[in-house]
Scaffold this active site. Sequence first.
Site, short mmCIF file in Angstrom:
data_model
loop_
_atom_site.label_atom_id
_atom_site.label_comp_id
_atom_site.label_asym_id
_atom_site.label_seq_id
_atom_site.Cartn_x
_atom_site.Cartn_y
_atom_site.Cartn_z
N LYS A 184 0.73 -1.29 0.09
CA LYS A 184 0.12 0.00 -0.10
C LYS A 184 0.94 1.15 -0.09
O LYS A 184 1.85 1.34 0.96
CB LYS A 184 -0.74 0.01 1.21
CG LYS A 184 -1.66 1.29 1.20
CD LYS A 184 -2.65 0.99 2.77
CE LYS A 184 -3.98 2.03 2.67
NZ LYS A 184 -4.57 1.87 4.03
N SER A 199 -9.44 1.58 3.03
CA SER A 199 -8.75 2.51 2.25
C SER A 199 -7.71 1.49 1.34
O SER A 199 -7.12 2.01 0.42
CB SER A 199 -8.19 3.48 2.82
OG SER A 199 -7.10 2.87 4.00
N SER A 253 -9.68 -0.59 7.25
CA SER A 253 -9.06 -0.35 5.96
C SER A 253 -8.22 -1.74 5.28
O SER A 253 -7.87 -1.73 4.03
CB SER A 253 -7.98 0.61 5.82
OG SER A 253 -8.81 1.94 5.59
N1 GLN Z 1 -12.96 4.02 6.21
C1 GLN Z 1 -12.46 4.50 7.55
C2 GLN Z 1 -11.88 5.91 7.46
O1 GLN Z 1 -12.39 6.45 6.26
C3 GLN Z 1 -11.32 3.67 7.99
C4 GLN Z 1 -10.09 3.82 7.10
C5 GLN Z 1 -8.83 3.12 7.68
O2 GLN Z 1 -8.81 2.41 8.42
N2 GLN Z 1 -7.81 3.62 7.19
O3 GLN Z 1 -11.30 6.33 8.16
#
Ligand code: GLN
Length: 488
Positions: free
Chosen positions: A80, A155, A179
Site C-alpha cells: 500500500k 482504504s 481498511s
Molecule cells: N473508512 C475509515 C475511514 O475512512 C477507515 C479507514 C482506515 O482504516 N484507514 O477513516
Amino acid sequence: DIVELYELTIAEAHGLLKTGKISSRALTRSVLDRIAAVEPKVDAFLTILEKSALEEADAADRAVAAGACRPLTGIPLGIKDVVCTRGVRTTCGSRILENFVPPYDAFVIKRLKEQGAVIVGKLNMDEFAMGSSTENSGFKVTRNPWDTTCIPGGSSGGSAAALAAGMCLGALGSDTGGSVRQPASHCGVVGVKPTYGRVSRFGLIAYASSLDQIGPFGRSVADAALLLQAIAGHDPADSTCVPVAVPDYTAALSGNVKGLRIGIPREYSASQGLDPEVGAAVEAAVKRLESLGAERVEITLPHTRYAVAVYYVIAPCEASSNLARFDGVKYGLRSAEPGDLMQMYRRTRSQGFGAEVRRRIIIGTYCLSAGYYDAYYGKASQVRTLIVEDFKKAFEACDVIACPTAPTPAFRIGEKLDDPLTMYLSDIFTISANMAGIPALSLPCGFSGSGLPIGLQLMGTHFNEEMLFRVANAFEQATEFHTRRPAL
Ligand code: GLN
C-alpha cells in the site's frame, strides 16, 4: 494442478522455490505478465516496479542457491502506498505527495527485504487512508476484480484488489478503522489488523496515531500468518510498538476449534443496514464452526453503537494534527503561486488535499479547538474507554468474537460518493477493534447472489493473533470459499 505461477499461495510458491522446482525470476515474471494483462481492468497500482522486482528476484534466486530460502524469499508482494519505500515514490494516494520519494524504508519494508521478498509495486488507496472504497484516491479509482463496476473497499483497496486479481502473492495495507479487513472482505481474501503495538509504524505515513496498524493480506490464512510473522516484533523506532515475544503463527494453524467459545455480539445481528445475504453467510459460518466443535455464546457490546460516532471525532482530530506537516515547506507539493507565507500554506493545502481529507482536517481542527476539546475529543475518549470495557467483559465469556466484516457486499462505484455518512457506516463492524486495540481478521465466508465475496470477521484479545489464525484456518480448511478466483 496449477496453471500459472501467479496463482500460487505464498506457502506453495515457497515449497517450489526451496526445492528448486521454480525460480523467483519465473514467478516474478508470471506476476508481472499478469499485471500487464489485468491491471488495465483493475487499476490497483500507483507504481509498478518491473525492473527492481526482477533484480530482487535474481538476488533471491542466488540466495536460494546458497541455501538461504526463508518463507518470503523470492515472493512477489505489493505494498500500500502509505508505507515508505526508500528511493521509490510514496504518494499516500495524495496529490500533495505525488512526487515524494522517501529517503528511508519503513520498518516493515526492511523486514521484507531482509527475507529477500520481491516488491512488485505500490498500491492505490484512499487519500491518506481516509475512505472505504478507494474512490478518494487522488489518482484513480481501483475496481473490484469480482465485478469491475464495484468498489474494492478501502482504504487499502489497491492491496486487496491486486491480490485477488493475481497481481501479487501477498500484500500489506494499513487499518485505522477497517481498511485492511473491509477491502479483504469485498475482494475475497484474508486480511489482518494486528494488535495495536504488534507491528512497528516506523515509516507508515500517519493518519490517526492511536488507531493505525499495518496489516497483511493473503489468499489463505497461512499466507497472512507468514506475512505477519515477518513484520511483527519490537522496534525501538516506534515507541508504541510493544516489546512482547512474537509467537510462531504457523504453529497456531495446526490447532482445531473444539471447545472454543465463539462470542456472537447481540447488537451486530440486529444492526440496521446489515444486508440479509451477509447476515445469512455469517450465520452459516458460525454454524460451521459449531459443527467443528466450537460452542456459540451470546455476548453483548452495549457501547458499540457509539463506535462510528466516536471514531469520526478521534480519527479526524488526530489526522488534523498529523497532516499539519504537509505545508509546502518540507514535503511534497508547493503551490506554483505561493504568495506570502499564509497564502502559500493555504494554496498548497487547498490544491494538494482532496475533498474528504479537507473535510476531516476541518472537523478535527474544530473538535480540538479551545473550548471544544473537552466536549468532543475528551468525551469521545471517555466513550472509547467504555468500548474497551465492553470487550474486556465479553472476553470473559468467550475466546473469540465472530461477526460480519462489512454490512454489505461491495457496492457500486459512485453509489455512496455524495453521502459521506453512508460511506462511514461501511466500517460499523470494524471500527470497535481499532478503538480497543485488539486484533481482528477477515476471511472469505460466502458469496452474494451476484457473485460478490462476503467476509467473516474474528476478533480476539490483545496480542493473541494466534487465536484468530487458529479459528480462521479451521474454517478455511472446512470450506471452499478461499479457492474461488475472479474471472477477469
Ligand atoms: N473508512 C475509515 C475511514 O475512512 C477507515 C479507514 C482506515 O482504516 N484507514 O477513516
